[in-house]
Design an enzyme around this catalytic site. Sequence first.
Site, mmCIF file in Angstrom:
data_model
loop_
_atom_site.group_PDB
_atom_site.id
_atom_site.type_symbol
_atom_site.label_atom_id
_atom_site.label_comp_id
_atom_site.label_asym_id
_atom_site.label_seq_id
_atom_site.Cartn_x
_atom_site.Cartn_y
_atom_site.Cartn_z
ATOM 1 N N ILE A 122 10.652 50.126 16.445
ATOM 2 C CA ILE A 122 10.384 50.666 15.106
ATOM 3 C C ILE A 122 10.535 49.457 14.189
ATOM 4 O O ILE A 122 11.646 48.976 13.976
ATOM 5 C CB ILE A 122 11.365 51.790 14.724
ATOM 6 N N PRO A 123 9.427 48.920 13.680
ATOM 7 C CA PRO A 123 9.417 47.576 13.091
ATOM 8 C C PRO A 123 10.035 47.448 11.699
ATOM 9 O O PRO A 123 9.363 47.134 10.717
ATOM 10 C CB PRO A 123 7.929 47.234 13.073
ATOM 11 N N CYS A 124 11.339 47.623 11.614
ATOM 12 C CA CYS A 124 12.033 47.474 10.332
ATOM 13 C C CYS A 124 12.006 46.022 9.849
ATOM 14 O O CYS A 124 12.206 45.764 8.664
ATOM 15 C CB CYS A 124 13.455 48.020 10.408
ATOM 16 N N HIS A 125 11.713 45.085 10.747
ATOM 17 C CA HIS A 125 11.610 43.678 10.337
ATOM 18 C C HIS A 125 10.416 43.448 9.407
ATOM 19 O O HIS A 125 10.357 42.444 8.715
ATOM 20 C CB HIS A 125 11.515 42.757 11.565
#
Length: 155
Positions: A122-125
Amino acid sequence: MEQTYFVYETAIGALTVCCTKEAVIAIRFAGQMPPEAQQERTALSDRVAQQIQEYLQGMRKNFELPLQMTGTDFQKMVWTELCKIPYGETRSYQQIAQQIHNPKACRAVGLANNRNPLPILIPCHRVLGADGGLTGYAGGLDCKQKLLELEKTFK
């Protein structure tokens, strides 16, 4: 529900992959061990590690894994929105708040981002501050920068 974990070495350091028999439930940086799980390498944890390695080599842009998101309804809404950010692109906390139809929830979006149990998957970056600057990341700002640069390179 039985949980297992296994630590894998990657280009961004040790990652602990936590799973149930059916789904990935957490990714932890620096080889952090979950106290409630048994250490066991499984076919699913190997699949997760393989897909993360492919991602880090620029060979994968999307993950094909069963994910189990454990959190509040608001957190899950934010995490679902994060999954919509295209590879190689970024959004601000404000943009995510607007996309979930709650434009005043920037701080709450930041807190949900902070609680993301499945970083990278889950690409929170891909979420930046309002000024486009890097903000906190569980793997550290250096790691966040590497992931963003990787995606820019292979976009």
